[in-house]
Design an enzyme around this catalytic site. Structure first.
Site, PDB file in Angstrom:
ATOM      1  CE1 TYR A  93      10.563   8.349  -5.597  1.00 11.73           C
ATOM      2  CE2 TYR A  93       8.916   8.824  -7.259  1.00 11.73           C
ATOM      3  CZ  TYR A  93       9.331   8.097  -6.168  1.00 11.73           C
ATOM      4  OH  TYR A  93       8.521   7.121  -5.646  1.00 11.73           O
ATOM      5  CD  GLU A 129       6.334   7.394 -10.158  1.00  9.07           C
ATOM      6  OE1 GLU A 129       6.008   7.583  -8.985  1.00  9.07           O
ATOM      7  OE2 GLU A 129       7.272   7.983 -10.709  1.00  9.07           O
ATOM      8  NE  ARG A 168       7.169  11.023 -10.554  1.00  3.70           N
ATOM      9  CZ  ARG A 168       5.939  11.160 -10.083  1.00  3.70           C
ATOM     10  NH1 ARG A 168       5.524  12.316  -9.682  1.00  3.70           N
ATOM     11  NH2 ARG A 168       5.126  10.128 -10.001  1.00  3.70           N
ATOM     12  CE1 TYR A 171      10.360   4.071  -6.373  1.00  2.18           C
ATOM     13  CE2 TYR A 171       8.657   4.853  -7.872  1.00  2.18           C
ATOM     14  CZ  TYR A 171       9.055   4.028  -6.839  1.00  2.18           C
ATOM     15  OH  TYR A 171       8.147   3.154  -6.271  1.00  2.18           O
ATOM     16  CE  LYS A 235       0.537  23.971   1.138  1.00  2.00           C
ATOM     17  NZ  LYS A 235       1.914  24.056   1.609  1.00  2.00           N
ATOM     18  CB  VAL A 237       0.590  19.054  -7.085  1.00  2.00           C
ATOM     19  CG1 VAL A 237       1.716  19.262  -8.082  1.00  2.00           C
ATOM     20  CG2 VAL A 237       1.141  18.955  -5.666  1.00  2.00           C
ATOM     21  NE  ARG A 326       1.328   6.359 -11.687  1.00  2.00           N
ATOM     22  CZ  ARG A 326       1.812   6.689 -10.509  1.00  2.00           C
ATOM     23  NH1 ARG A 326       1.265   6.222  -9.396  1.00  2.00           N
ATOM     24  NH2 ARG A 326       2.864   7.472 -10.411  1.00  2.00           N
TER      25      ARG A 326
HETATM   26  P1  NAD Z   1       7.791   2.217   2.506  1.00  2.00           P
HETATM   27  O1  NAD Z   1       8.667   3.402   2.324  1.00  2.00           O
HETATM   28  O2  NAD Z   1       6.671   2.314   3.473  1.00  2.00           O
HETATM   29  O3  NAD Z   1       8.668   0.950   2.894  1.00  2.00           O
HETATM   30  C1  NAD Z   1       9.950   0.724   2.402  1.00  2.00           C
HETATM   31  C2  NAD Z   1      10.762   0.173   3.554  1.00  2.00           C
HETATM   32  O4  NAD Z   1      12.052  -0.150   3.053  1.00  2.00           O
HETATM   33  C3  NAD Z   1      10.969   1.186   4.687  1.00  2.00           C
HETATM   34  O5  NAD Z   1      10.557   0.632   5.921  1.00  2.00           O
HETATM   35  C4  NAD Z   1      12.471   1.450   4.680  1.00  2.00           C
HETATM   36  O6  NAD Z   1      13.008   1.640   5.987  1.00  2.00           O
HETATM   37  C5  NAD Z   1      12.990   0.173   4.052  1.00  2.00           C
HETATM   38  N1  NAD Z   1      14.283   0.335   3.409  1.00  2.00           N
HETATM   39  C6  NAD Z   1      14.697   1.324   2.591  1.00  2.00           C
HETATM   40  N2  NAD Z   1      15.957   1.100   2.187  1.00  2.00           N
HETATM   41  C7  NAD Z   1      16.339  -0.065   2.769  1.00  2.00           C
HETATM   42  C8  NAD Z   1      17.525  -0.824   2.744  1.00  2.00           C
HETATM   43  N3  NAD Z   1      18.596  -0.446   2.025  1.00  2.00           N
HETATM   44  N4  NAD Z   1      17.573  -1.962   3.466  1.00  2.00           N
HETATM   45  C9  NAD Z   1      16.500  -2.376   4.197  1.00  2.00           C
HETATM   46  N5  NAD Z   1      15.361  -1.692   4.249  1.00  2.00           N
HETATM   47  C10 NAD Z   1      15.283  -0.551   3.548  1.00  2.00           C
HETATM   48  O7  NAD Z   1       7.245   1.833   1.052  1.00  2.00           O
HETATM   49  P2  NAD Z   1       6.062   0.844   0.647  1.00  2.00           P
HETATM   50  O8  NAD Z   1       4.873   1.650   0.268  1.00  2.00           O
HETATM   51  O9  NAD Z   1       5.933  -0.219   1.662  1.00  2.00           O
HETATM   52  O10 NAD Z   1       6.636   0.267  -0.722  1.00  2.00           O
HETATM   53  C11 NAD Z   1       7.320  -0.967  -0.806  1.00  2.00           C
HETATM   54  C12 NAD Z   1       7.746  -1.232  -2.243  1.00  2.00           C
HETATM   55  O11 NAD Z   1       6.625  -1.103  -3.127  1.00  2.00           O
HETATM   56  C13 NAD Z   1       8.801  -0.258  -2.765  1.00  2.00           C
HETATM   57  O12 NAD Z   1       9.702  -0.967  -3.580  1.00  2.00           O
HETATM   58  C14 NAD Z   1       8.025   0.716  -3.610  1.00  2.00           C
HETATM   59  O13 NAD Z   1       8.830   1.252  -4.630  1.00  2.00           O
HETATM   60  C15 NAD Z   1       6.909  -0.155  -4.156  1.00  2.00           C
HETATM   61  N6  NAD Z   1       5.720   0.647  -4.472  1.00  2.00           N
HETATM   62  C16 NAD Z   1       4.767   0.915  -3.544  1.00  2.00           C
HETATM   63  C17 NAD Z   1       3.645   1.663  -3.896  1.00  2.00           C
HETATM   64  C18 NAD Z   1       2.529   1.922  -2.932  1.00  2.00           C
HETATM   65  O14 NAD Z   1       1.433   2.275  -3.376  1.00  2.00           O
HETATM   66  N7  NAD Z   1       2.735   1.758  -1.630  1.00  2.00           N
HETATM   67  C19 NAD Z   1       3.506   2.166  -5.189  1.00  2.00           C
HETATM   68  C20 NAD Z   1       4.512   1.898  -6.115  1.00  2.00           C
HETATM   69  C21 NAD Z   1       5.600   1.121  -5.746  1.00  2.00           C
HETATM   70  N1  UDP Z   2      -0.356  15.524  -4.817  1.00  2.00           N
HETATM   71  C1  UDP Z   2      -1.163  16.626  -4.524  1.00  2.00           C
HETATM   72  N2  UDP Z   2      -1.088  17.175  -3.273  1.00  2.00           N
HETATM   73  C2  UDP Z   2      -0.285  16.680  -2.304  1.00  2.00           C
HETATM   74  C3  UDP Z   2       0.537  15.551  -2.616  1.00  2.00           C
HETATM   75  C4  UDP Z   2       0.468  15.004  -3.890  1.00  2.00           C
HETATM   76  O1  UDP Z   2      -1.920  17.116  -5.371  1.00  2.00           O
HETATM   77  O2  UDP Z   2      -0.309  17.215  -1.189  1.00  2.00           O
HETATM   78  C5  UDP Z   2      -0.471  14.887  -6.161  1.00  2.00           C
HETATM   79  C6  UDP Z   2       0.831  14.593  -6.906  1.00  2.00           C
HETATM   80  O3  UDP Z   2       1.260  15.741  -7.630  1.00  2.00           O
HETATM   81  C7  UDP Z   2       0.403  13.463  -7.817  1.00  2.00           C
HETATM   82  C8  UDP Z   2      -0.612  12.687  -6.965  1.00  2.00           C
HETATM   83  O4  UDP Z   2      -1.022  13.597  -5.945  1.00  2.00           O
HETATM   84  O5  UDP Z   2      -0.276  13.993  -8.925  1.00  2.00           O
HETATM   85  C9  UDP Z   2      -0.085  11.397  -6.347  1.00  2.00           C
HETATM   86  O6  UDP Z   2       1.071  11.658  -5.653  1.00  2.00           O
HETATM   87  P1  UDP Z   2       1.802  10.614  -4.719  1.00  2.00           P
HETATM   88  O7  UDP Z   2       2.820  11.372  -3.944  1.00  2.00           O
HETATM   89  O8  UDP Z   2       0.858   9.832  -3.905  1.00  2.00           O
HETATM   90  O9  UDP Z   2       2.586   9.617  -5.682  1.00  2.00           O
HETATM   91  P2  UDP Z   2       2.442   9.083  -7.158  1.00  2.00           P
HETATM   92  O10 UDP Z   2       1.076   8.507  -7.310  1.00  2.00           O
HETATM   93  O11 UDP Z   2       2.674  10.245  -8.071  1.00  2.00           O
HETATM   94  O12 UDP Z   2       3.513   8.054  -7.264  1.00  2.00           O
END
Ligand code: NAD
Ligand code: UDP
Length: 371
Positions: A93, A129, A168, A171, A235, A237, A326
């Site tokens: 980000y 977020e 940050r 996104y 680690k 953060v 959160r």
């Molecule tokens: P991920 O990174 O594992 O999957 C995203 C997928 O999208 C990847 O496979 C990537 O190749 C594909 N991608 C990226 N750009 C693309 C494009 N232009 N065209 C086609 N494919 C594309 O992420 P995820 O954890 O599966 O998350 C999916 C969604 O959920 C995202 O929108 C993310 O912002 C949202 N989200 C997930 C979490 C979580 O806890 N996993 C938290 C907050 C938001």
């Molecule tokens: N974080 C950490 N150590 C790591 C990676 C992440 O302490 O090695 C912390 C990060 O600063 C945040 C939380 O873990 O406070 C969650 O981070 P994540 O990357 O999973 O995504 P977020 O929940 O912030 O979207």
């Protein structure tokens, strides 16, 4: 029991090859007769589905000009479009902000417009977020005495992000703009929509393990898991004080399936999808993970595995700012979808870390292979 057999849907899933997409495909292709058309340049997490007659993968980016006609036809023939495609890794980000904004806003814009044109139901994956930091953090209420200042309610809580120099928020801000766009089209043009705000889904196949099958900084689960597997310290953060609630990917997928099964209830709403009972600080999470790994490996020395503190500047670079807490209000998902997560964090970690251990522990790090 197979659901959707009587009335199978045509589902378009963008970003179907990622963490959430792979689990959603597992569920839908094994329990329903829905026909799924997906887009993702990555397919390593969904290989087992590539021959399934109910699934067609376009192994391309959704913004690839060569796929626009296929995409248009799929949306026109689809009942629902689920958009998961995104760059959604916090380490990007502030280091790769233009690509993050493009991926989460400008690449999504034409998809929203297509759904408006064909009046197709869009399930748009946003993020918790969007809420930014809590009001508590701004008024200095570090003890979080007043839930009104930190609980996240979909339709009430203000969305508060830091200054532009703290990149940050690229996104979250892009995701918020898509939510506003989708909502505006719902009001003005009758676009059917559902917004999902995930709160830290954890499970197998999340991200990648650094030095094994990817480079860079994945999300915290894979960071801590990678440290344990690679023999590096975990680690924390900025002291690991940030809090997150963690929900099992299987229960998160349940929530999505309940939306698909109840379009009339899901339409027109944003939903927090998270588990209020699984809240931890990152310091607590690191400790739980090393103890869980001791159990999985049968090696008690992991209980004292090294944990060190690093500054966010050192870890993520300039412009990082953390979400302090959160805590989702999930009453809407409960009332409208009958969804309530139950899997305890201990069990989420045991299942997830066992997967990573089985996948990676036997394999050597690249450096070891070269030696
Ligand atoms: P991920 O990174 O594992 O999957 C995203 C997928 O999208 C990847 O496979 C990537 O190749 C594909 N991608 C990226 N750009 C693309 C494009 N232009 N065209 C086609 N494919 C594309 O992420 P995820 O954890 O599966 O998350 C999916 C969604 O959920 C995202 O929108 C993310 O912002 C949202 N989200 C997930 C979490 C979580 O806890 N996993 C938290 C907050 C938001
Ligand atoms: N974080 C950490 N150590 C790591 C990676 C992440 O302490 O090695 C912390 C990060 O600063 C945040 C939380 O873990 O406070 C969650 O981070 P994540 O990357 O999973 O995504 P977020 O929940 O912030 O979207």
């Amino acid at each position: 029991m197979r659901i959707g057999t009587e009335n199978p849907m045509n589902i378009v899933i963008l970003g179907c090859g990622g963490f959430i997409g792979s689990h959603l495909l597992d569920r839908l292709l094994s329990t329903t007769d829905h026909k799924i058309v997906g887009w993702d340049p990555e397919s390593s997490k969904i290989r087992k589905h590539l021959e399934n007659p109910n699934f067609t993968l376009h192994q391309r980016y959704v913004d690839d000009p060569e796929t626009q006609q296929d995409l248009r036809e799929a949306v026109a023939e689809g009942d629902v479009v689920i958009n998961l495609a995104a760059i959604c890794n916090p380490s990007e980000y502030n280091t790769n902000p233009i690509s993050v904004i493009k991926s989460n806003l400008f690449d999504v814009y034409p998809i929203v417009e297509l759904c408006v044109e064909y009046k197709r139901w869009l399930i748009s994956f946003s993020t918790s977020e969007c809420y930014g930091r809590t009001l508590s953090s701004y008024v200095g209420d570090t003890t979080y005495e007043n839930p009104d200042l930190y609980e996240l309610k979909e339709d009430e809580t203000p969305l508060i992000m830091g200054p532009i120099v703290n990149q940050r928020w690229t996104y979250a801000c892009a995701k918020q703009m898509v939510e506003r766009l989708v909502y505006a089209h719902h009001k003005e043009d009758g676009l059917p929509f559902t917004v999902v705000r995930p709160l830290n889904f954890f499970g197998p196949r999340m991200d990648y393990i650094p030095q094994r099958d990817g480079d860079g900084v994945p999300r915290v689960l894979a960071c801590f898991m990678g440290a344990l597997l690679n023999g590096d310290p975990m680690k924390l953060v900025d002291g690991g004080k940030a809090r997150r609630t963690i929900v099992s990917i299987y229960e998160a997928v349940d929530a999505i399936c309940r939306m698909l099964d109840n379009p009339e209830k899901a339409n027109g709403h944003a939903f927090n999808i998270g588990n209020r009972n699984n809240e931890v600080t990152m310091a607590e999470l690191a400790d739980m993970m090393r103890k869980t790994y001791a159990k999985i490996t049968g090696d008690p020395s992991y209980e004292d595995y090294p944990i060190i503190e690093v500054s966010s500047e050192e870890f993520y670079g300039e412009g990082y700012e953390d979400c302090d807490r959160r805590m989702p209000d999930i009453s809407k998902a409960k009332e409208l979808l009958g969804w309530e997560p139950k899997i305890a964090l201990e069990d989420v970690l045991l299942d997830t870390m066992t997967y990573f251990h089985n996948e990676y522990a036997g394999a050597m790090k690249p450096a070891q292979v070269a030696e």
